[in-house]
Structures are given as structure tokens and as C-alpha cells.
Design a protein around this motif. Sequence first.
Motif, PDB file in Angstrom:
ATOM      1  N   TYR A  77      28.998  17.671  23.627  1.00 17.27           N
ATOM      2  CA  TYR A  77      27.972  16.825  23.028  1.00 17.27           C
ATOM      3  C   TYR A  77      28.592  15.520  22.563  1.00 17.27           C
ATOM      4  N   LEU A  78      27.933  14.415  22.892  1.00 19.35           N
ATOM      5  CA  LEU A  78      28.358  13.080  22.463  1.00 19.35           C
ATOM      6  C   LEU A  78      27.286  12.480  21.565  1.00 19.35           C
ATOM      7  N   TYR A  79      27.724  11.669  20.617  1.00 24.49           N
ATOM      8  CA  TYR A  79      26.762  10.871  19.864  1.00 24.49           C
ATOM      9  C   TYR A  79      27.132   9.408  20.026  1.00 24.49           C
ATOM     10  N   PHE A  80      26.185   8.621  20.501  1.00 29.72           N
ATOM     11  CA  PHE A  80      26.414   7.195  20.667  1.00 29.72           C
ATOM     12  C   PHE A  80      26.167   6.496  19.332  1.00 29.72           C
ATOM     13  N   VAL A  81      27.213   5.882  18.779  1.00 29.00           N
ATOM     14  CA  VAL A  81      27.109   5.276  17.455  1.00 29.00           C
ATOM     15  C   VAL A  81      26.484   3.891  17.507  1.00 29.00           C
ATOM     16  N   ASP A  82      26.042   3.449  18.674  1.00 26.08           N
ATOM     17  CA  ASP A  82      25.446   2.122  18.834  1.00 26.08           C
ATOM     18  C   ASP A  82      24.369   1.871  17.770  1.00 26.08           C
ATOM     19  N   GLU A  83      24.345   0.652  17.237  1.00 25.97           N
ATOM     20  CA  GLU A  83      23.281   0.301  16.300  1.00 25.97           C
ATOM     21  C   GLU A  83      21.911   0.570  16.913  1.00 25.97           C
ATOM     22  N   ILE A  84      21.792   0.237  18.196  1.00 28.45           N
ATOM     23  CA  ILE A  84      20.558   0.515  18.914  1.00 28.45           C
ATOM     24  C   ILE A  84      20.915   0.819  20.364  1.00 28.45           C
ATOM     25  N   PHE A  85      20.545   1.995  20.826  1.00 27.45           N
ATOM     26  CA  PHE A  85      20.820   2.419  22.196  1.00 27.45           C
ATOM     27  C   PHE A  85      19.673   1.921  23.063  1.00 27.45           C
ATOM     28  N   LEU A  86      19.904   0.833  23.765  1.00 27.14           N
ATOM     29  CA  LEU A  86      18.857   0.219  24.580  1.00 27.14           C
ATOM     30  C   LEU A  86      18.789   0.867  25.962  1.00 27.14           C
ATOM     31  N   PRO A  87      17.635   0.797  26.621  1.00 31.42           N
ATOM     32  CA  PRO A  87      17.532   1.350  27.978  1.00 31.42           C
ATOM     33  C   PRO A  87      18.606   0.769  28.896  1.00 31.42           C
ATOM     34  N   ASP A  88      19.357   1.637  29.539  1.00 30.65           N
ATOM     35  CA  ASP A  88      20.484   1.229  30.392  1.00 30.65           C
ATOM     36  C   ASP A  88      20.523   2.188  31.578  1.00 30.65           C
ATOM     37  N   LYS A  89      19.871   1.810  32.648  1.00 27.51           N
ATOM     38  CA  LYS A  89      19.727   2.714  33.794  1.00 27.51           C
ATOM     39  C   LYS A  89      21.064   3.118  34.404  1.00 27.51           C
ATOM     40  N   PRO A  90      22.024   2.194  34.643  1.00 27.59           N
ATOM     41  CA  PRO A  90      23.305   2.624  35.217  1.00 27.59           C
ATOM     42  C   PRO A  90      24.031   3.641  34.343  1.00 27.59           C
ATOM     43  N   LEU A  91      24.023   3.450  33.019  1.00 26.83           N
ATOM     44  CA  LEU A  91      24.679   4.410  32.134  1.00 26.83           C
ATOM     45  C   LEU A  91      23.980   5.762  32.183  1.00 26.83           C
ATOM     46  N   LEU A  92      22.658   5.771  32.124  1.00 29.62           N
ATOM     47  CA  LEU A  92      21.944   7.041  32.153  1.00 29.62           C
ATOM     48  C   LEU A  92      22.137   7.758  33.479  1.00 29.62           C
TER      49      LEU A  92
END
Length: 432
Positions: free
Chosen positions: A252-267
Motif C-alpha cells: 500500500y502506498l499513500y501519495f502525500v501530494d497536496e492535491i493528487f490531480l488526474p494523471d492518466k500515464p501515472l494511473l
Amino acid sequence: MKVCLINPPWSFDGSIYFGCREPHLPLELGYSKALLEREGHEAEIIDAHMDDLTHEDVRLRVEAFAPDMTVVTTAPTYLFWRCAPPELRVPREVIDTVRPHAGRLVAVGPHGSTTPRAALRKLEVDEIVMGECEEIVVKLANGEDRAHMPGLAFWHAKMESGIKVNGGPQAATFTDLPALEWPDAWVARHRHHHHRFDRAPSAPGAEVEASRGCPFSCSFCAKENFRDKYRKRDLPTLMAEIDRLIGQGVEYLYFVDEIFLPDKPLLEALVERDVEFGIQTRLDLWKFPMIELLGRAGCVSIEAGVESITPEGRAMLDKNCKLGTDDLTERLIHAKTFVPFVQANLIELPTDDPAQIDAWREVVRERGVWANDPVPLFPYPGSPDYRKLFGRLDDHAWERAMDYYLREYVDFSDIQEDTPLPLADLERRAAE
């Protein structure tokens, strides 16, 4: 140069701290270590929170390492720089413990970023780093002249206050940061899955950072003085870091980003990997197909910033939200179809009627979405709300925000365990 990087043994008794109290990977110290070693320095992280070390344990490790410079963070990892404990009790305690063996003492974190003079006086370190710290820590280790180094505050006899402040908080390049490599033993001990509620952990978790900063300016967010400019990390580097964590047994990972924006290549890259993850985001920025991709990629936890159930409340918070409440509700419920846990964050506002809030919470809860009891707003120094209430920051900003909070609110939310104590009382413990 030998550089020691310390994450203190955090305790939060009496604090208004809203963040998670479990240990998390100290990303800012991990980046600093990687960049220091790239420059030929020897660096060691002492994570007293993860390793459950006492102050004496920390002192013995610092003494054994014999550093030329010691860096101490004033907040529990980058994840909580924007909602840090206001008090500097714990960092001061660990600094006093290691002082005889620490060499040059440097503090990094949100306190020095917003109130550098106050932080320098309270902690009695040699330097305070303002803003994102990893690049400035390397400059200090390289022996660069601090006299004109941006983002640094230090003692200076010729200044009227006795302190010289060079410019303001700095933003790191970020996009060039290397893939972090954590020791196997650390990862194995990291059993906490941040903001995960669908099931109990069966293997280690970890925190990662895909982006930094936020393109929005919500009034409650402490981002004016650091982590403001939005930047995305290089995808191959990020995936190399994630693949290493998966190889170490992380599920399990948690992305600490202030805001996780839609990112198709990453997903799409995450779809191909056997790992689940959690994010914090604004669902008004997500179209329905991207929400579905988010679920296919392995997302099992969404912390969604709704904040208010009325357009007037969202406007008061400068959310710049283009959707109405019904549309937001639809997206929350749609997300729950594909993601096991979806939370709608709410903030206590005078524009919102408690009965309407309760009714709305019941509607979304019936569809499986959890909405918290609205949280009393803490005017974090460095947030637009602080500026609207009190004007420009000064050395008493944290005390002023804390006094306001305790004066304005008698009842606290269901995500706080205890009634917080005044900041002066908490910091007096360390001074004594």
C-alpha cells in the motif's frame, strides 16, 4: 562532511495537531540524504518516531555518528507540513538532548518557513531553513556562504533583532529528485497504511510523492510560504521508487501530494503493478472515466476536499469550485462504486446550517461515503485565512492562531481526541 538528519520522537499530548500520529517515512530527510550523498557527503537519518527511540537513544546515536552538522525537522514528515503541530516542544527537546554532540544545528520545517525569527529563538539552533529544505541543506553542507543564501535565517550581531533573514521561503526544483531508497528494515517496520480503512494491513505500507504544491489557493490551506508552486515528478523516476518499494514487500502506498490531480500515464502505470494506494484530491476535478481508472489502478482510499455543502461556503473558502453540491455528491457516490473508502472532508462554517449538514451526511453515508463532523477552522500561519484575520505574519503568529482557535471554539470535532492546551503551556514544558 558528516550530516545527521533527525525525525524527532513525536508525541502530541495537548496538541491541536490534526494529522495522523502514526510514523511515516520522513521524505524530506530522505531527499536530503540522497542529495547529500550525491555531493560526496556522509549522511545518516535517525528516525526516532519510526524506531520508537527515546531521547537518550537519539543522543547515543548522534554521539556515535559524530556529525559535523545535524538537521532536525519541526513537523512529522512532508505529509503534515501544511497542518503541523503549532508547538515546537518536541523538536526543542530533541535539539537540547543532542546539542553537545550535534555540531552545527539546523532546523527545517513549516515553523521556520512562516516565522523564522521566532523559530530560531525558540529552538536556539544555528540556522533555520525557510521553505523546502533539501537543496538548502546541501548548500550548507557544501560550505556555501550563508550571508546571501536565500531561504536562510541565522544569528547576526549587526542586525537590530540579532537575526538575519535572507529573503523568503524557497521552493526546490523537485522534478530532478532521485528515486528514494529506504532500508529494508525500515520498510518492514512501516506497518501503518495511512488513511486506509477498508481492511487491516497484512504487509508494509509507504509514502511517496508524485507532485508537490497546488494550483489552487483555498483560504484554509497553509501553502503561501512553502509548497505553493505545482510541480510533477518525473514518471520513470517515480515508478523506479515505487517498484523498489513493491520489491521490499510494500502492498500500500499513500501519495502525500497536496492535491493528487488526474494523471492518466501515472494511473496506467499503476494498473500494471500489484499495489494499492490512497490519495487526497478534489473530485470536482475528475471526470467519471478518470474516476473509474483511479479505481482500476488500485486506489482504495480517497480523502476528498468538499469542505462546505453550500456554494456560499465554498466561495467563502475560495475553492473555485465549478460544480454544485448535487454534482459533487454524484461524484462522491460514483467514486465509492470503484474505491472502497471515500471520505468527504467538511469544515465548520457559519454559512452552513447544522441540520442541513446532518441530512447531507446521512445521504452520502447511506451510499457508503463517510463525511466527517465539520472541523473547526484553525488559521494556520501561511494560509490566506490567517492573513484575512490578522494581517501579515509576525513572530507571534502561531500563538495568535492558537489563542484564536481556543477562544472561538469550545467543542471540537470527532477527529480530535482531546481539548488542546495553549501553545505557551506546551512549549514551556520543553523550556523547563
